[in-house]
Design an enzyme around this catalytic site. Structure first.
Site, PDB file in Angstrom:
ATOM      1  N   PRO A   2       0.832  -1.203   0.000  1.00 21.66           N
ATOM      2  CA  PRO A   2       0.000   0.000   0.000  1.00 21.66           C
ATOM      3  C   PRO A   2       0.868   1.255   0.000  1.00 21.66           C
ATOM      4  CG  PRO A   2      -0.796  -1.587   1.614  1.00 21.66           C
ATOM      5  CD  PRO A   2       0.535  -2.086   1.137  1.00 21.66           C
ATOM      6  N   GLU A   3       0.535   2.195  -0.887  1.00 26.71           N
ATOM      7  CA  GLU A   3       1.268   3.448  -0.955  1.00 26.71           C
ATOM      8  C   GLU A   3       0.419   4.545  -0.324  1.00 26.71           C
ATOM      9  OE1 GLU A   3       2.664   3.966  -4.993  1.00 26.71           O
ATOM     10  OE2 GLU A   3       3.244   1.864  -5.141  1.00 26.71           O
ATOM     11  N   HIS A  93      -4.821 -15.847   9.125  1.00 26.72           N
ATOM     12  CA  HIS A  93      -3.811 -14.797   9.113  1.00 26.72           C
ATOM     13  C   HIS A  93      -4.216 -13.565   9.924  1.00 26.72           C
ATOM     14  CE1 HIS A  93      -1.839 -17.197   6.095  1.00 26.72           C
ATOM     15  NE2 HIS A  93      -2.842 -17.046   5.252  1.00 26.72           N
ATOM     16  N   ARG A 112       1.468 -11.963   4.583  1.00 27.79           N
ATOM     17  CA  ARG A 112       2.927 -12.030   4.482  1.00 27.79           C
ATOM     18  C   ARG A 112       3.628 -11.854   5.830  1.00 27.79           C
ATOM     19  NH1 ARG A 112       4.493 -10.923  -0.873  1.00 27.79           N
ATOM     20  NH2 ARG A 112       6.615 -11.359  -0.173  1.00 27.79           N
ATOM     21  N   ARG A 155      21.474  16.785  -7.266  1.00 29.45           N
ATOM     22  CA  ARG A 155      21.402  15.327  -7.102  1.00 29.45           C
ATOM     23  C   ARG A 155      21.732  14.610  -8.411  1.00 29.45           C
ATOM     24  NH1 ARG A 155      20.698  13.690  -1.654  1.00 29.45           N
ATOM     25  NH2 ARG A 155      19.493  15.326  -0.630  1.00 29.45           N
TER      26      ARG A 155
END
Length: 283
Positions: A2-3, A93, A112, A155
């Protein structure tokens, strides 16, 4: 994983579902999820009797603010929260269960098993891992064009891994970096410091636009993501390049290509995002 848009959606959903609820006890089925404190008994003891005052977000982390404690939760790859009636059989889970005094439960499931939970006294969480080194919030007031341009200046890192580095800007994961770079017309292998002012302005706006639209769509359900009510995100139907290898670019008709940049699978349109080899600016 998830972002930012997905975590923001979970935050909003949890505020609707658990804000104002008081924790009676906590059952921990997988102690390694707990990072601070690591002991399940102490984790339970600290949270007993505490009421959830607000659910906030810092980057990809949830901040569950209680009376005298802040729970920092990272969903990682597959973590998800859901609210259930007490007594309903646990799904596989399910690793942590927060029992509320009103007869409902907040359950944390993680196939996971990579998710983490930390407890802090309020304010302490920003001084210690995992939040202490996080960069600018791209949807926050601190994310100004000037602040963004200053991060880029000088950068030599390629722009994609630069944007993925959470110490520079938080929450922009693989999906949304590809989408923002395409919207801005910038090749993912350009040096971050090589962007001209007009390009930097386009990328700055593209990041805000991409993330804002994704939040409004409830995030992207590419694999298993759902919000706290079990609903899928819909932004995956608006993706322009991510996951569209060999398909036609909506903008120019060229074939979407896929390569690896900074160790991450990367989608882009070579026509809309030409690669220009330039050294980083010194100014």
């Amino acid at each position: 994983m998830p972002e930012l848009p997905e975590v923001e959606t979970v935050r909003r959903t949890l505020n609707q579902l658990v804000k104002g609820k008081t924790i009676e006890s906590v059952t921990v089925h997988l102690p390694r999820i707990l990072q601070r404190p690591a002991e399940a008994e102490l984790f339970d003891a600290i949270l007993q009797g505490q009421t959830i005052r607000n659910v906030e977000r810092r980057g990809k982390f949830l901040r569950i603010v209680l009376d005298s404690t802040v729970l920092v939760s990272h969903l990682r790859m597959e973590g998800r929260y859901g609210v259930y009636p007490a007594g309903e059989p646990l799904e596989k889970h399910t690793h942590v269960v927060f029992h509320f005094t009103d007869g409902t439960e907040l359950r944390y499931k993680d196939v996971r098993q990579f998710g983490t939970m930390h407890l802090f006294t309020p304010g302490e969480e920003f001084l210690l891992p995992p939040l202490h080194k996080l960069g600018l919030e791209p949807l926050g007031e601190e994310f100004t064009y000037e602040a963004f341009a200053a991060k880029l200046r000088g950068r030599t890192t390629k722009i994609k891994p630069f944007l993925l580095n959470q110490e520079h800007i938080v929450g922009i994961g693989n999906i949304y970096v590809d989408e923002a770079l395409h919207l801005a017309g910038i090749h993912p292998e350009r040096e971050a410091g090589s962007l001209k002012k007009a390009e930097t302005e386009r990328l700055y706006q593209a990041i805000i636009t991409t993330l804002s639209e994704a939040v409004e769509a409830g995030g992207s359900s590419i694999k298993s993501y759902v919000n706290g009510q079990g609903e899928m995100g819909m932004f995956q139907h608006q993706l322009k390049v991510y996951g569209r290898k060999s398909e036609a670019c909506y903008q120019c008709g060229s074939v979407i290509e896929k390569t690896v940049v900074g160790g991450r699978g990367t989608h882009y349109c070579a026509q809309c995002q030409p690669l220009k080899h330039k050294r980083a600016r010194k100014d």
